[in-house]
Design a protein around this motif. Structure first.
Motif, short mmCIF file in Angstrom:
data_model
loop_
_atom_site.label_atom_id
_atom_site.label_comp_id
_atom_site.label_asym_id
_atom_site.label_seq_id
_atom_site.Cartn_x
_atom_site.Cartn_y
_atom_site.Cartn_z
N TRP A 188 0.81 -1.22 0.00
CA TRP A 188 0.00 0.00 0.00
C TRP A 188 0.84 1.28 0.00
O TRP A 188 0.31 2.37 0.22
CB TRP A 188 -0.93 0.00 1.22
N ARG B 294 -0.46 4.03 -2.27
CA ARG B 294 -1.73 4.64 -1.91
C ARG B 294 -1.71 5.33 -0.55
O ARG B 294 -2.57 6.18 -0.27
CB ARG B 294 -2.84 3.58 -1.90
N PRO C 135 -0.27 11.98 -5.02
CA PRO C 135 -1.11 10.77 -5.19
C PRO C 135 -1.22 10.38 -6.66
O PRO C 135 -1.41 11.23 -7.53
CB PRO C 135 -2.46 11.20 -4.61
N TRP D 87 -2.94 7.22 -7.22
CA TRP D 87 -3.96 6.18 -7.16
C TRP D 87 -5.35 6.79 -7.33
O TRP D 87 -5.60 7.93 -6.95
CB TRP D 87 -3.88 5.43 -5.83
N LYS E 228 -8.95 7.83 -6.58
CA LYS E 228 -9.62 8.13 -5.32
C LYS E 228 -10.82 7.20 -5.10
O LYS E 228 -11.43 6.72 -6.04
CB LYS E 228 -10.12 9.59 -5.34
N ASP F 133 -11.23 12.34 -0.94
CA ASP F 133 -10.96 10.91 -1.09
C ASP F 133 -11.43 10.21 0.18
O ASP F 133 -10.92 10.48 1.27
CB ASP F 133 -9.47 10.68 -1.32
N ARG G 13 -10.80 7.45 1.26
CA ARG G 13 -9.74 6.70 1.94
C ARG G 13 -9.17 7.50 3.11
O ARG G 13 -8.69 6.92 4.09
CB ARG G 13 -8.63 6.31 0.96
#
Length: 381
Positions: A85, A88, A95, A97, A99, A120, A122
């Motif tokens: 990861w 990410r 970034p 990756w 969203k 995002d 995340r």
């Protein structure tokens, strides 16, 4: 003063817990801490993450040669999946990756991105994830070693998964023993049916919740207080349990069943033994009266909702496109009630430890144990 904090993200480098207020001179068993960590990861219905992580605790401060020194204890749990990861979850950089924008109903996703002004999801789901409970179990494992030094034990058992209920008649809560089964249920027949229900839910892309009890044995009388709302032991325990991800209801003793019966059937009458020791024939109150422990086993019951991350996603919205979509899917469990019962033990241990330290002191174990011994001698008089 006793307190603890946790930090870290689900797929970050590590999780940490900072525990402050454990008295100096407590012997720490690292193997026992890691045994509790392993208990949290087991259970029928757990997801693929459990085959990746084998949680082990590193103690970074507060312990020297296996004994606490009185300063804050830092515990670290490394996330082995971090290496997959890094793109990410990088601390620095730009970034690259895609969203996460499809919010999951029942999670912190939508409310979190609104509150913290993020684009995002995340940024929210990484911290709101139940992975954070690994740090709590680590902290709770230290707390329960303090309690065991004071003669207090904590045990849990699962009593309901997906509507399949265990037989709880005639349980001897004062002598209830730990259960090493993969669902932490003491009723073998009910456990087999629970396993079937979990299997069926998994095949349907669904999830199941349930109910568990945490029991505190050999608790001294009079811990907690009726004097102020925040000193009440039942308040502290209920708050600790409600802080666990996915917990939606908490009861002490008979809890909501008090609404179904008259007082003559529910208040625990008191009697004298031949030596004039007070005893009760029942424990409807769950070991707490007036915000204080009464000497009976403390029984805390918690209900965990079904996990809101479903492999057959629910209808939701996309925060970027403003379109109606299916919720995003993160790696998840079908059922984690057994794991929640272990987390529940940890949170109860932390709450009871705070209450015990408030009453008996926190400088060193010699003073704590002397104070406890003197107090127990007085109240027996």
């Amino acid at each position: 003063m006793f307190r603890f904090l946790t930090a870290g993200e689900s797929h970050g480098q590590c999780l940490t817990a900072l525990v402050e207020g454990i008295p100096a001179g407590l012997k720490i068993n690292l193997d026992e801490i890691n045994r509790q960590m392993a208990r949290r990861q087991k259970g029928y219905g757990r997801g693929g993450r459990m085959s990746i992580e084998t949680d082990k605790v590193d103690i970074l401060s507060g312990v020297r040669f296996g004994e606490t020194m009185g300063d804050p204890i830092t515990l670290r749990v490394v996330n082995k999946d971090w290496e997959n990861w890094t793109d990410r979850m990088s601390v620095m950089g730009t970034p690259t990756w895609t969203k996460v924008t499809a919010a999951r109903p029942g999670h912190a996703d939508y409310v979190g991105i609104k509150k913290y002004n993020r684009e995002d999801i995340r940024d929210i789901l990484e911290r709101s994830s139940a992975r954070e409970t690994a740090a709590r179990v680590a902290a709770g494992a230290v707390a329960r070693q303090f309690l065991e030094a004071c003669g207090i034990k904590i045990v849990s058992h699962v009593i309901n998964i997906g509507g399949v209920k265990a037989n709880t008649d005639n349980i001897d809560y004062a002598n209830l023993q730990p259960n090493d089964s993969d669902l932490n249920c003491n009723d073998a027949q009910a456990e087999a049916k629970m396993r079937e229900a979990i299997r069926d839910a998994g095949q349907a892309g669904d999830t199941l919740g349930g109910t568990f009890e945490v029991v505190v044995q050999n608790m001294p009388i009079g811990v907690g207080s009726h004097i102020q709302w925040d000193k009440r032991l039942d308040m502290q325990l209920a708050g600790a349990m409600m802080s666990i991800q996915a917990i939606k209801g908490v009861e002490i003793g008979d809890g909501f069943d008090y609404a179904n019966h008259p007082g003559s059937q529910l208040h625990d009458e008191m009697f004298y033994n031949e030596d004039k020791t007070v005893y009760r024939k029942t424990n409807h109150a769950g070991g707490i009266e007036g915000g204080m422990s009464n000497g009976e086993p403390i029984i805390v019951r918690a209900c965990m909702k079904p996990i809101p991350t479903l492999m057959t996603p629910l209808h939701s919205i996309d925060i970027e496109s403003k379109q109606e979509v299916l919720a995003c899917k993160e790696r998840s469990d079908v059922c984690a009630v057994q794991a929640a019962s272990v987390v529940g033990e940890a949170m109860v241990a932390l709450a009871i430890t705070k209450a015990m330290i408030d009453k008996f002191g926190s400088d060193c174990m010699v003073d704590v144990l002397q104070n406890l011994q003197a107090y127990n001698k007085r109240i027996k008089g």
